[in-house]
Design an enzyme around this catalytic site. Structure first.
Site, mmCIF file in Angstrom:
data_model
loop_
_atom_site.group_PDB
_atom_site.id
_atom_site.type_symbol
_atom_site.label_atom_id
_atom_site.label_comp_id
_atom_site.label_asym_id
_atom_site.label_seq_id
_atom_site.Cartn_x
_atom_site.Cartn_y
_atom_site.Cartn_z
ATOM 1 N N SER A 12 0.847 -1.196 0.000
ATOM 2 C CA SER A 12 0.000 0.000 0.000
ATOM 3 C C SER A 12 0.879 1.242 0.000
ATOM 4 C CB SER A 12 -0.887 0.026 1.248
ATOM 5 O OG SER A 12 -1.423 1.336 1.431
ATOM 6 N N HIS A 35 -1.253 -1.212 -4.137
ATOM 7 C CA HIS A 35 -2.531 -0.912 -3.474
ATOM 8 C C HIS A 35 -2.609 0.581 -3.246
ATOM 9 C CE1 HIS A 35 -5.987 -2.023 -0.903
ATOM 10 N NE2 HIS A 35 -5.559 -1.087 -0.072
ATOM 11 N N ASP A 37 -4.688 3.588 -1.815
ATOM 12 C CA ASP A 37 -5.763 3.935 -0.873
ATOM 13 C C ASP A 37 -6.290 5.333 -1.145
ATOM 14 O OD1 ASP A 37 -3.965 2.135 1.596
ATOM 15 O OD2 ASP A 37 -5.966 1.631 0.864
ATOM 16 N N MET A 39 -8.853 8.133 -0.094
ATOM 17 C CA MET A 39 -9.646 8.500 1.080
ATOM 18 C C MET A 39 -10.182 9.925 0.919
ATOM 19 S SD MET A 39 -7.181 7.091 4.127
ATOM 20 C CE MET A 39 -6.549 5.410 4.109
ATOM 21 N N HIS A 68 -8.212 0.980 -3.749
ATOM 22 C CA HIS A 68 -9.118 0.763 -2.608
ATOM 23 C C HIS A 68 -9.794 2.091 -2.304
ATOM 24 C CE1 HIS A 68 -9.443 -0.257 1.995
ATOM 25 N NE2 HIS A 68 -10.621 -0.189 1.402
ATOM 26 N N MET A 70 -11.938 4.340 -0.240
ATOM 27 C CA MET A 70 -12.554 4.595 1.050
ATOM 28 C C MET A 70 -13.224 5.967 0.956
ATOM 29 S SD MET A 70 -9.511 3.036 3.350
ATOM 30 C CE MET A 70 -8.384 3.190 1.972
ATOM 31 N N MET A 139 -11.393 -6.118 5.740
ATOM 32 C CA MET A 139 -10.527 -5.179 6.447
ATOM 33 C C MET A 139 -10.126 -5.775 7.787
ATOM 34 S SD MET A 139 -9.914 -2.628 4.501
ATOM 35 C CE MET A 139 -9.070 -1.573 5.684
ATOM 36 N N ASP A 177 -6.410 -6.539 4.547
ATOM 37 C CA ASP A 177 -5.799 -5.216 4.480
ATOM 38 C C ASP A 177 -5.804 -4.583 5.869
ATOM 39 O OD1 ASP A 177 -6.688 -2.158 2.630
ATOM 40 O OD2 ASP A 177 -4.901 -2.732 3.767
#
Ligand SMILES: O=C(CO)[C@@H](O)[C@H](O)COP(=O)(O)O
Ligand SMILES: [Fe+2]
Length: 231
Positions: A12, A35, A37, A39, A68, A70, A139, A177
């Site tokens: 990540s 990965h 992330d 957000m 991913h 979020m 998660m 994760d």
């Protein structure tokens, strides 16, 4: 795109140096996916980056993107990440109004699709829809930050998902994760995960290549059912 065999190691970049992102992407060239992330400081109490930055990462990454999301309102925003070329787009079940329709739309665009479950979200609601997704992300921390402690209490959820996928003959990948490192990847692999996200364990290592190889080796040794195969 040819898909990597299990176990898959996806570092990540939340734990990467954002000022030297291209350098850090090159440092994980031996990984299966990167990965990413995303957000929005709304679905989770943290803010990273949006499609413009992900597009730059897509243009320079030596490995395919495992995005991913979020973010809230995944139905509206998730397709755009598939359109900019991400190999895989994972959204949260808790952030989608119609997750099945959204999954089909992401696949129609040409990306693999994943669905993520926060720790408090039960997996049973997905059992009848496993084949709508290429990956289910369990998660193992509350989403929002890297460097948190692995939640062992997520292992029963993962084991039950693995059993259900096997019972239904589903090929869905099971990803974990959060807090994945030597010392925790073993139990996640034994519980049935085949795809592993690791941020701080990879970018905090002195030798990143060696750490990725170590994680892959541990996941192989402890893979679900491996003991019965004598591997
Ligand atoms: O989605 C997230 C955090 O919400 C993860 O992808 C973290 O980035 C994993 O970081 P580590 O726990 O491996 O340091
Ligand atoms: Fe993540």
């Amino acid at each position: 795109m040819s898909l990597p065999d299990a176990p898959r190691i996806n570092p990540s970049i939340l734990s990467a140096d954002f000022v030297n992102m291209q350098r850090d992407l090159e440092r994980i060239a031996g990984a299966d996916f990167v990965h990413v992330d995303v957000m929005d400081n709304h679905f989770v109490p943290n803010l990273t980056f949006g499609p413009q930055m992900v597009e730059r990462i897509q243009a320079t990454s030596p490995v395919p993107l495992d995005v991913h999301l979020m973010i809230s309102d995944a139905d509206r925003w998730a397709p755009g990440y598939a359109e900019l070329g991400a190999a895989s787009v994972t959204f949260h079940l808790e952030a989608a109004v119609d997750p099945i329709a959204l999954a089909r739309r992401i696949r129609d665009i040409g990306a693999r699709v994943g669905i993520a479950l926060k720790p408090d979200s039960p997996a049973e609601q997905l059992y009848d829809h496993l084949d709508e997704f290429d990956q289910i992300l369990v998660m193992t921390v509350e989403p929002g930050f890297g460097g948190q402690s692995f939640r062992e209490d997520m292992m029963p959820k993962l084991s039950a998902l693995r059993a259900e996928a096997r019972r239904r003959g589903s090929e869905v990948w099971l990803q974990v994760d959060g807090g994945i490192a030597p010392g925790t990847i073993e139990q996640a692999a034994a519980a049935g995960a085949d795809t592993f996200v690791a941020g701080s364990a990879v970018f905090g290592a002195t030798d990143i290549d060696a750490r990725i190889a170590q994680l892959r080796s541990l996941a192989t040794q402890h893979a679900h059912g491996a003991d019965s195969l004598g591997v």
